[in-house]
Scaffold this active site. Sequence first.
Site, PDB file in Angstrom:
ATOM      1  N   GLY A   1       0.648  -1.299  -0.226  1.00 40.16           N
ATOM      2  CA  GLY A   1      -0.097   0.031   0.070  1.00 40.16           C
ATOM      3  C   GLY A   1       0.854   1.415   0.036  1.00 40.16           C
TER       4      GLY A   1
ATOM      5  N   LYS B   1      -4.237   5.118  12.388  1.00 43.51           N
ATOM      6  CA  LYS B   1      -5.536   5.685  12.321  1.00 43.51           C
ATOM      7  C   LYS B   1      -6.457   5.460  10.885  1.00 43.51           C
ATOM      8  CE  LYS B   1      -5.680   9.962  10.749  1.00 43.51           C
ATOM      9  NZ  LYS B   1      -5.187  10.866   9.641  1.00 43.51           N
TER      10      LYS B   1
ATOM     11  N   TYR C   1       1.879  12.814  14.195  1.00 38.41           N
ATOM     12  CA  TYR C   1       2.175  14.181  14.365  1.00 38.41           C
ATOM     13  C   TYR C   1       2.981  14.161  15.839  1.00 38.41           C
ATOM     14  CZ  TYR C   1       0.675  17.090  10.789  1.00 38.41           C
ATOM     15  OH  TYR C   1       0.727  17.807   9.558  1.00 38.41           O
TER      16      TYR C   1
ATOM     17  N   LYS D   1       6.854  14.118  15.174  1.00 36.28           N
ATOM     18  CA  LYS D   1       7.288  15.324  14.567  1.00 36.28           C
ATOM     19  C   LYS D   1       8.180  16.207  15.642  1.00 36.28           C
ATOM     20  CE  LYS D   1       4.203  15.909  10.920  1.00 36.28           C
ATOM     21  NZ  LYS D   1       4.336  15.833   9.486  1.00 36.28           N
TER      22      LYS D   1
ATOM     23  N   HIS E   1      -4.650  14.643  15.291  1.00 31.91           N
ATOM     24  CA  HIS E   1      -3.367  15.371  15.377  1.00 31.91           C
ATOM     25  C   HIS E   1      -3.375  17.014  16.002  1.00 31.91           C
ATOM     26  CE1 HIS E   1      -2.185  12.453  12.378  1.00 31.91           C
ATOM     27  NE2 HIS E   1      -2.599  13.303  11.228  1.00 31.91           N
TER      28      HIS E   1
ATOM     29  N   ARG F   1       0.208  28.824  17.379  1.00 31.31           N
ATOM     30  CA  ARG F   1       0.415  30.319  17.575  1.00 31.31           C
ATOM     31  C   ARG F   1      -0.397  30.792  19.129  1.00 31.31           C
ATOM     32  NH1 ARG F   1       1.548  34.113  13.581  1.00 31.31           N
ATOM     33  NH2 ARG F   1       2.296  32.752  11.866  1.00 31.31           N
TER      34      ARG F   1
ATOM     35  N   GLN G   1       5.960  22.662  10.586  1.00 32.37           N
ATOM     36  CA  GLN G   1       6.347  22.346   9.266  1.00 32.37           C
ATOM     37  C   GLN G   1       5.886  23.144   8.384  1.00 32.37           C
ATOM     38  OE1 GLN G   1       4.836  18.384   8.787  1.00 32.37           O
ATOM     39  NE2 GLN G   1       2.883  18.908   7.833  1.00 32.37           N
TER      40      GLN G   1
HETATM   41  N1  NDP Z   1      -1.626   6.837   3.069  1.00 30.13           N
HETATM   42  C1  NDP Z   1      -1.341   7.846   3.750  1.00 30.13           C
HETATM   43  O1  NDP Z   1      -0.729   8.631   3.805  1.00 30.13           O
HETATM   44  C2  NDP Z   1      -1.715   7.713   5.232  1.00 30.13           C
HETATM   45  C3  NDP Z   1      -2.571   6.396   5.488  1.00 30.13           C
HETATM   46  N2  NDP Z   1      -2.878   6.158   6.790  1.00 30.13           N
HETATM   47  C4  NDP Z   1      -3.754   5.020   7.241  1.00 30.13           C
HETATM   48  O2  NDP Z   1      -2.710   3.870   7.079  1.00 30.13           O
HETATM   49  C5  NDP Z   1      -3.392   2.495   6.547  1.00 30.13           C
HETATM   50  C6  NDP Z   1      -2.802   2.300   5.211  1.00 30.13           C
HETATM   51  O3  NDP Z   1      -2.985   3.485   4.340  1.00 30.13           O
HETATM   52  P1  NDP Z   1      -2.597   3.215   2.884  1.00 30.13           P
HETATM   53  O4  NDP Z   1      -1.314   2.488   2.707  1.00 30.13           O
HETATM   54  O5  NDP Z   1      -3.044   4.549   2.278  1.00 30.13           O
HETATM   55  O6  NDP Z   1      -3.756   2.284   2.554  1.00 30.13           O
HETATM   56  P2  NDP Z   1      -4.060   1.394   1.283  1.00 30.13           P
HETATM   57  O7  NDP Z   1      -5.436   1.649   0.925  1.00 30.13           O
HETATM   58  O8  NDP Z   1      -2.942   1.723   0.108  1.00 30.13           O
HETATM   59  O9  NDP Z   1      -4.153  -0.058   1.669  1.00 30.13           O
HETATM   60  C7  NDP Z   1      -3.060  -0.745   1.965  1.00 30.13           C
HETATM   61  C8  NDP Z   1      -3.008  -2.197   1.464  1.00 30.13           C
HETATM   62  O10 NDP Z   1      -4.218  -2.787   2.239  1.00 30.13           O
HETATM   63  C9  NDP Z   1      -4.805  -3.617   1.258  1.00 30.13           C
HETATM   64  N3  NDP Z   1      -6.266  -3.242   0.964  1.00 30.13           N
HETATM   65  C10 NDP Z   1      -6.605  -2.220   0.695  1.00 30.13           C
HETATM   66  N4  NDP Z   1      -7.983  -2.386   0.614  1.00 30.13           N
HETATM   67  C11 NDP Z   1      -8.442  -3.481   1.244  1.00 30.13           C
HETATM   68  C12 NDP Z   1      -9.722  -3.897   1.551  1.00 30.13           C
HETATM   69  N5  NDP Z   1     -10.841  -3.392   1.212  1.00 30.13           N
HETATM   70  N6  NDP Z   1      -9.654  -5.447   2.117  1.00 30.13           N
HETATM   71  C13 NDP Z   1      -8.468  -5.810   2.228  1.00 30.13           C
HETATM   72  N7  NDP Z   1      -7.231  -5.398   2.020  1.00 30.13           N
HETATM   73  C14 NDP Z   1      -7.162  -4.133   1.534  1.00 30.13           C
HETATM   74  C15 NDP Z   1      -3.904  -3.647  -0.113  1.00 30.13           C
HETATM   75  O11 NDP Z   1      -3.090  -4.530  -0.043  1.00 30.13           O
HETATM   76  P3  NDP Z   1      -3.386  -5.986  -0.983  1.00 30.13           P
HETATM   77  O12 NDP Z   1      -4.445  -5.797  -1.762  1.00 30.13           O
HETATM   78  O13 NDP Z   1      -2.138  -6.230  -1.575  1.00 30.13           O
HETATM   79  O14 NDP Z   1      -3.739  -6.854   0.095  1.00 30.13           O
HETATM   80  C16 NDP Z   1      -3.308  -2.384   0.148  1.00 30.13           C
HETATM   81  O15 NDP Z   1      -2.304  -1.968  -0.658  1.00 30.13           O
HETATM   82  C17 NDP Z   1      -4.846   3.105   6.446  1.00 30.13           C
HETATM   83  O16 NDP Z   1      -5.409   2.817   7.906  1.00 30.13           O
HETATM   84  C18 NDP Z   1      -5.014   4.637   6.538  1.00 30.13           C
HETATM   85  O17 NDP Z   1      -5.955   5.068   7.104  1.00 30.13           O
HETATM   86  C19 NDP Z   1      -2.787   7.152   8.009  1.00 30.13           C
HETATM   87  C20 NDP Z   1      -2.058   8.172   7.589  1.00 30.13           C
HETATM   88  C21 NDP Z   1      -1.850   8.563   6.224  1.00 30.13           C
HETATM   89  O1  LIG Z   2      -2.946  11.727   8.937  1.00 35.56           O
HETATM   90  C1  LIG Z   2      -2.978  12.461   7.867  1.00 35.56           C
HETATM   91  O2  LIG Z   2      -1.888  13.473   7.692  1.00 35.56           O
HETATM   92  C2  LIG Z   2      -1.714  13.779   6.384  1.00 35.56           C
HETATM   93  C3  LIG Z   2      -0.885  15.014   6.475  1.00 35.56           C
HETATM   94  O3  LIG Z   2       0.683  14.508   7.147  1.00 35.56           O
HETATM   95  P1  LIG Z   2       1.754  15.320   6.959  1.00 35.56           P
HETATM   96  O4  LIG Z   2       2.979  14.661   7.751  1.00 35.56           O
HETATM   97  O5  LIG Z   2       2.216  15.185   5.489  1.00 35.56           O
HETATM   98  O6  LIG Z   2       1.535  16.830   7.276  1.00 35.56           O
HETATM   99  C4  LIG Z   2      -2.880  14.258   5.567  1.00 35.56           C
HETATM  100  O7  LIG Z   2      -2.531  14.559   4.358  1.00 35.56           O
HETATM  101  C5  LIG Z   2      -3.900  12.980   5.648  1.00 35.56           C
HETATM  102  O8  LIG Z   2      -5.154  13.462   5.032  1.00 35.56           O
HETATM  103  C6  LIG Z   2      -4.074  12.641   7.024  1.00 35.56           C
HETATM  104  O9  LIG Z   2      -4.900  11.280   7.109  1.00 35.56           O
END
Ligand code: NDP
Ligand SMILES: O=C1O[C@H](COP(=O)(O)O)[C@@H](O)[C@H](O)[C@H]1O
Length: 600
Positions: A119, A253, A284, A287, A345, A451, A482
Amino acid sequence: MATLSSSTCYSSSSSSSSLYSPSSSSSGNYVRSVSISSVSKRFLPKKISLSSPRYWNVVNMQDGAVTAKTTPLLANEIPVKEEKAKEGGLSVEEEIINVVGSIPDENETVSITVVGASGDLAKKKIFPALFALYYEDCLPKHFTVFGYARSKMTDEELRDMVSRTLTCRIDKRENCSEKMEQFLARCFYHSGQYDSENNFKELDKKLKEHEGGRVSNRLFYLSIPPNIFINVVKSASCSASSSNGWTRVIVEKPFGRDSESSAALTRGLKEYLVEDQIFRIDHYLGKELVENLSVLRFSNLIFEPLWSRQYIRNVQFIFSEDFGTEGRGGYFDSYGIIRDIMQNHLLQILALFAMETPVSLDAEDIRNEKVKVLRSMRPLQLDNVVVGQYKSCIKGGVNYQGYTDDETVPKNSITPTFAAAALFIDNARWDGVPFLMKAGKALHTRRAEIRVQFRHVPGNLYKKNFGMDLDRATNELVIRVQPDEAIFLKINNKVPGLGMKLDRSNLNLHYAARYSKEIPDAYERLLLDAIEGERRLFIRSDELDAAWALFTPLLKELEEKKIVPELYPYGSRGPVGAHYLSAKYNVRWGDISSADYQHE
Ligand SMILES: NC(=O)C1=CN([C@@H]2O[C@H](COP(=O)(O)OP(=O)(O)OC[C@H]3O[C@@H](n4cnc5c(N)ncnc54)[C@H](OP(=O)(O)O)[C@@H]3O)[C@@H](O)[C@H]2O)C=CC1
Ligand SMILES: O=C1O[C@H](COP(=O)(O)O)[C@@H](O)[C@H](O)[C@H]1O
């Protein structure tokens, strides 16, 4: 993982610790007897003071020896003989450093499994952070990284995927490609279903091969959508938890959508894990400037006495991004900006900002204070909140899509991409002080800052030199989290010359100018803390409950009443309603009200 009681984890034991003070050492035949819990070689200073709480706890007194316990060798007690220290002309403290520094970690291994390795977050943040830790020699000698997801991939394909996101961002660049190769050689992949105990058994078998009979410590990073957290925890618990070391799980989260779903998630996790094994991440808190907040408050005499309603007029927590939900509209639409940024955050930063002085820097002491301040807050009320949503905008010939133009977002969505809120802490320190929050996507700039606007100087002698706008003349402390980290304090001073003209200037701690070393990414700090069992920067379940209790009534009301957000153009400063809200409390947003802002 329920089989792994917290006692089998190498816990920081922080709840039972007390600050060591040299004056509490024994006299007569006894020497100081010290248990070092939660010690990490990265924190070993050249010279220690036994009163430094992060590294040492006094637990008992024993005759003639100091007993040093370290996290990786919880079961082993390492006596540090006072006589030996004397022979070597060392103090007991110096001898402890020698002993702890020389503890071999031959018998220990840490396996880090990134669940959801295919992911976005894993690629963008987790693997690069692990590499940075490896590069900085912060990972234990024996460690293995496993990617786990449903996608089919070989080890080589995972390495290839990971290698494309690794950057040599660190200053000592010479060995980067060599280090990358070494790191990638420690990365492996296992494809499996998230709810399959058999697939996790296969993972367990592979982990054991790599662990080679050493004490096995296992960290699972759940980088997956929340609806499958429990499946994974159950399968990993039954089939892939460590049998002789610790097992910990980092949970990303969102931790639920409201009080009820969050409590259900916690209950689900606790069927298989004890609280000490759960590391709820809020990046956060990792950071640098958020970590520095407590240092700023509690190690500088000049700030703490001012840190109350007596001197502070209002506090603002501002988050803005200059891009929309691009690519994450599907997730975002069922959460919205209040759940995405404010409830976690910004509220976490607020809690650190406003909490009382903790008894010590131990995780439980800090988290106790955060819970207390959160529980002193008034739940948010609809009339103290403004919501907005970005709409399309053409700028410089470029068409910036509106939120609902995103294909993954329903056309009639009223999910807020912007919110501003006024919060209040009903305790003696903060009674009546507005804590304003503002968070938005697709705004004019990317910025996160705190602030602090101070009150007017009573009986200001220089009133006439400021003109009518006395608010302009109040001191303001800005902590820019940041980008371009900085802490600056706005003060009034005299423009040099024969006249009496006043000017506003910044006393500025600009990190890039002050420190040459690059600031580590939040995920590096948090991953390392999880590996070392340091829980200070992770959210405890009661903190989470308190945070949701503040936001849940508002979120329900917004949804039930179908409150329509005020539209603002992509790339703008957000809806004008945010100004009416701040004006209601006689506050001006610091990020846009001042002409000085240009000079920040
Ligand atoms: N991306 C970001 O910047 C941030 C993400 N998060 C949290 O981190 C976690 C991961 O985020 P992110 O990597 O963006 O998520 P993704 O949507 O990219 O999912 C991660 C992996 O989970 C598997 N997956 C996705 N959807 C499903 C599903 N419906 N059922 C089963 N498996 C699934 C897939 O792997 P495969 O198909 O290979 O099994 C995918 O590559 C989430 O909880 C997200 O809310 C938090 C902060 C920031
Ligand atoms: O958790 C999250 O944070 C990012 C922002 O993180 P940053 O470290 O790049 O400031 C935000 O874009 C995303 O929507 C949120 O899920």
